[in-house]
Design a protein around this motif. Structure first.
Motif, PDB file in Angstrom:
ATOM      1  N   LEU A  80     -41.593 -20.373  55.645  1.00 53.46           N
ATOM      2  CA  LEU A  80     -41.755 -19.407  56.736  1.00 53.46           C
ATOM      3  C   LEU A  80     -40.546 -19.423  57.662  1.00 53.46           C
ATOM      4  O   LEU A  80     -40.072 -18.377  58.105  1.00 53.46           O
ATOM      5  CB  LEU A  80     -43.034 -19.689  57.517  1.00 53.46           C
ATOM      6  N   LYS A  81     -40.043 -20.602  57.977  1.00 55.62           N
ATOM      7  CA  LYS A  81     -38.881 -20.722  58.862  1.00 55.62           C
ATOM      8  C   LYS A  81     -37.633 -20.157  58.200  1.00 55.62           C
ATOM      9  O   LYS A  81     -36.819 -19.509  58.843  1.00 55.62           O
ATOM     10  CB  LYS A  81     -38.663 -22.179  59.256  1.00 55.62           C
ATOM     11  N   THR A  82     -37.480 -20.388  56.897  1.00 60.49           N
ATOM     12  CA  THR A  82     -36.335 -19.845  56.171  1.00 60.49           C
ATOM     13  C   THR A  82     -36.376 -18.325  56.167  1.00 60.49           C
ATOM     14  O   THR A  82     -35.364 -17.661  56.401  1.00 60.49           O
ATOM     15  CB  THR A  82     -36.311 -20.390  54.728  1.00 60.49           C
ATOM     16  N   LEU A  83     -37.565 -17.760  55.946  1.00 63.26           N
ATOM     17  CA  LEU A  83     -37.711 -16.300  55.950  1.00 63.26           C
ATOM     18  C   LEU A  83     -37.426 -15.704  57.322  1.00 63.26           C
ATOM     19  O   LEU A  83     -36.802 -14.654  57.427  1.00 63.26           O
ATOM     20  CB  LEU A  83     -39.110 -15.899  55.491  1.00 63.26           C
ATOM     21  N   ALA A  84     -37.888 -16.371  58.382  1.00 62.43           N
ATOM     22  CA  ALA A  84     -37.677 -15.850  59.733  1.00 62.43           C
ATOM     23  C   ALA A  84     -36.192 -15.889  60.094  1.00 62.43           C
ATOM     24  O   ALA A  84     -35.653 -14.926  60.652  1.00 62.43           O
ATOM     25  CB  ALA A  84     -38.507 -16.629  60.746  1.00 62.43           C
ATOM     26  N   GLY A  85     -35.535 -17.005  59.818  1.00 58.38           N
ATOM     27  CA  GLY A  85     -34.091 -17.085  59.955  1.00 58.38           C
ATOM     28  C   GLY A  85     -33.509 -17.031  61.357  1.00 58.38           C
ATOM     29  O   GLY A  85     -32.290 -16.919  61.505  1.00 58.38           O
ATOM     30  N   ARG A  86     -34.337 -17.104  62.388  1.00 58.36           N
ATOM     31  CA  ARG A  86     -33.796 -17.084  63.756  1.00 58.36           C
ATOM     32  C   ARG A  86     -33.066 -18.395  64.035  1.00 58.36           C
ATOM     33  O   ARG A  86     -33.243 -19.383  63.330  1.00 58.36           O
ATOM     34  CB  ARG A  86     -34.915 -16.895  64.778  1.00 58.36           C
ATOM     35  N   LEU A  87     -32.264 -18.423  65.078  1.00 57.26           N
ATOM     36  CA  LEU A  87     -31.525 -19.624  65.449  1.00 57.26           C
ATOM     37  C   LEU A  87     -32.475 -20.805  65.657  1.00 57.26           C
ATOM     38  O   LEU A  87     -32.226 -21.910  65.153  1.00 57.26           O
ATOM     39  CB  LEU A  87     -30.679 -19.377  66.707  1.00 57.26           C
ATOM     40  N   GLN A  88     -33.585 -20.606  66.369  1.00 54.50           N
ATOM     41  CA  GLN A  88     -34.544 -21.688  66.596  1.00 54.50           C
ATOM     42  C   GLN A  88     -35.134 -22.177  65.281  1.00 54.50           C
ATOM     43  O   GLN A  88     -35.359 -23.365  65.096  1.00 54.50           O
ATOM     44  CB  GLN A  88     -35.661 -21.251  67.549  1.00 54.50           C
ATOM     45  N   ASP A  89     -35.373 -21.260  64.342  1.00 51.14           N
ATOM     46  CA  ASP A  89     -35.892 -21.649  63.036  1.00 51.14           C
ATOM     47  C   ASP A  89     -34.880 -22.513  62.282  1.00 51.14           C
ATOM     48  O   ASP A  89     -35.247 -23.486  61.633  1.00 51.14           O
ATOM     49  CB  ASP A  89     -36.248 -20.409  62.206  1.00 51.14           C
ATOM     50  N   GLN A  90     -33.594 -22.172  62.404  1.00 52.38           N
ATOM     51  CA  GLN A  90     -32.552 -22.966  61.755  1.00 52.38           C
ATOM     52  C   GLN A  90     -32.479 -24.370  62.356  1.00 52.38           C
ATOM     53  O   GLN A  90     -32.323 -25.361  61.636  1.00 52.38           O
ATOM     54  CB  GLN A  90     -31.212 -22.255  61.873  1.00 52.38           C
ATOM     55  N   VAL A  91     -32.634 -24.469  63.677  1.00 52.08           N
ATOM     56  CA  VAL A  91     -32.668 -25.771  64.343  1.00 52.08           C
ATOM     57  C   VAL A  91     -33.879 -26.566  63.855  1.00 52.08           C
ATOM     58  O   VAL A  91     -33.775 -27.758  63.546  1.00 52.08           O
ATOM     59  CB  VAL A  91     -32.686 -25.604  65.882  1.00 52.08           C
ATOM     60  N   ASP A  92     -35.040 -25.915  63.791  1.00 53.46           N
ATOM     61  CA  ASP A  92     -36.254 -26.577  63.305  1.00 53.46           C
ATOM     62  C   ASP A  92     -36.075 -27.078  61.876  1.00 53.46           C
ATOM     63  O   ASP A  92     -36.490 -28.191  61.538  1.00 53.46           O
ATOM     64  CB  ASP A  92     -37.454 -25.621  63.354  1.00 53.46           C
ATOM     65  N   LEU A  93     -35.445 -26.258  61.027  1.00 55.42           N
ATOM     66  CA  LEU A  93     -35.219 -26.660  59.641  1.00 55.42           C
ATOM     67  C   LEU A  93     -34.310 -27.878  59.547  1.00 55.42           C
ATOM     68  O   LEU A  93     -34.526 -28.765  58.713  1.00 55.42           O
ATOM     69  CB  LEU A  93     -34.638 -25.490  58.839  1.00 55.42           C
ATOM     70  N   GLU A  94     -33.311 -27.944  60.403  1.00 48.71           N
ATOM     71  CA  GLU A  94     -32.429 -29.113  60.418  1.00 48.71           C
ATOM     72  C   GLU A  94     -33.199 -30.364  60.848  1.00 48.71           C
ATOM     73  O   GLU A  94     -33.012 -31.440  60.275  1.00 48.71           O
ATOM     74  CB  GLU A  94     -31.230 -28.865  61.344  1.00 48.71           C
ATOM     75  N   LYS A  95     -34.081 -30.240  61.829  1.00 50.54           N
ATOM     76  CA  LYS A  95     -34.903 -31.383  62.261  1.00 50.54           C
ATOM     77  C   LYS A  95     -35.814 -31.853  61.130  1.00 50.54           C
ATOM     78  O   LYS A  95     -35.992 -33.052  60.931  1.00 50.54           O
ATOM     79  CB  LYS A  95     -35.734 -31.010  63.486  1.00 50.54           C
ATOM     80  N   ILE A  96     -36.370 -30.913  60.391  1.00 49.16           N
ATOM     81  CA  ILE A  96     -37.213 -31.273  59.257  1.00 49.16           C
ATOM     82  C   ILE A  96     -36.369 -31.965  58.185  1.00 49.16           C
ATOM     83  O   ILE A  96     -36.772 -32.989  57.629  1.00 49.16           O
ATOM     84  CB  ILE A  96     -37.923 -30.031  58.680  1.00 49.16           C
ATOM     85  N   ARG A  97     -35.183 -31.420  57.901  1.00 48.54           N
ATOM     86  CA  ARG A  97     -34.308 -32.006  56.876  1.00 48.54           C
ATOM     87  C   ARG A  97     -33.967 -33.452  57.223  1.00 48.54           C
ATOM     88  O   ARG A  97     -33.984 -34.335  56.367  1.00 48.54           O
ATOM     89  CB  ARG A  97     -33.031 -31.180  56.727  1.00 48.54           C
ATOM     90  N   LEU A  98     -33.698 -33.720  58.497  1.00 45.47           N
ATOM     91  CA  LEU A  98     -33.339 -35.071  58.922  1.00 45.47           C
ATOM     92  C   LEU A  98     -34.497 -36.054  58.777  1.00 45.47           C
ATOM     93  O   LEU A  98     -34.276 -37.260  58.684  1.00 45.47           O
ATOM     94  CB  LEU A  98     -32.831 -35.055  60.367  1.00 45.47           C
TER      95      LEU A  98
END
Length: 178
Positions: free
Chosen positions: A152-170
Motif C-alpha cells: 500500500l505504501k509503495t502504491l501511494a508513493g508519497r514522501l511520507q510513505d517513502q520515509v515509512d518504507l525506509e523505517k520498515i526496511r531498517l
C-alpha cells in the motif's frame, strides 16, 4: 496473535477516542460497539506503523473496511454508537484508485480523524483476508500484515510513505517481513 503489552503509539499518548475505536475493532467489543466489529475491517497505514513501534507522528486512524453499498448514512450509523458526535464527509475521496471516506469522531471533547479505506478491489479484499490479530494490552485488534502495508505504501508513493518504507526496511528482520 502477537502481544504488545504496555503499548503506546509512537507519536503520543493514546486518546480516549482512539481507544474507543480500537476497542470497537477488537475481537471482543462491548455490546454497544458490535456494528463496526461485525464488518470486516483492519487497522492499516500510519497507526499500524505506530502499533509496530516504527514511529510515525500521525493523527488519524486508517481502517481498511469491507462494506457493501457504502454511503454517508451507513458510515454515520456504524460510527454513531462510538462517539458523542460524528461527522462523515459528504462523499468519498479517491486516491490512487482507493475510495476513502474521511470521518471525525468526537468523544469527551477529544476528536479522532478516521479514514475508512474501502476494500473494493480484489487486492484490498485479499489484504483484508490476510489481516492478523495483535494484542494491545487487553485488546485483540486486527492489523494488516507488514507485507500488505509495504504494498500500500509503495502504491501511494508519497514522501511520507517513502520515509515509512525506509523505517520498515531498517527493521525488517525485527518485524518479520517476508
Amino acid at each position: 496473535t502477537t502481544r504488545w503489552s504496555n503499548w503506546r503509539p509512537a507519536s503520543s499518548a493514546i486518546g480516549t477516542s482512539e481507544v474507543i475505536l480500537l476497542r470497537a475493532l477488537s475481537s471482543d467489543p462491548p455490546h454497544s460497539y458490535h456494528g463496526l466489529q461485525s464488518t470486516r475491517a483492519s487497522v492499516c497505514a500510519g497507526r499500524r506503523l505506530g502499533i509496530q513501534c516504527v514511529g510515525r507522528a500521525t493523527t488519524d486512524i486508517d481502517i481498511l473496511l469491507l462494506l457493501e453499498q457504502p454511503s454517508r448514512d451507513r458510515l454515520q450509523s456504524l460510527l454513531s454508537s462510538l462517539f458523542d458526535s460524528t461527522i462523515v464527509h459528504s462523499a468519498a475521496m479517491v486516491f490512487h484508485g482507493i475510495s476513502i471516506w474521511r470521518c471525525v469522531g468526537i468523544l469527551k471533547n477529544q476528536e479522532v480523524v478516521i479514514d475508512l479505506l474501502l476494500a473494493d478491489s480484489e487486492y484490498l479484499q485479499t489484504a483484508l483476508s490476510r489481516r492478523r490479530q495483535i494484542l494491545l494490552d487487553d485488546l485483540s485488534v486486527p492489523i494488516l500484515t507488514v507485507e500488505d502495508l509495504i504494498l500500500l505504501k509503495t502504491l501511494a508513493g508519497r514522501l511520507q510513505d517513502q520515509v515509512d518504507l525506509e523505517k520498515i526496511r531498517l527493521r525488517q528482520d525485527e518485524l518479520h517481513v517476508d
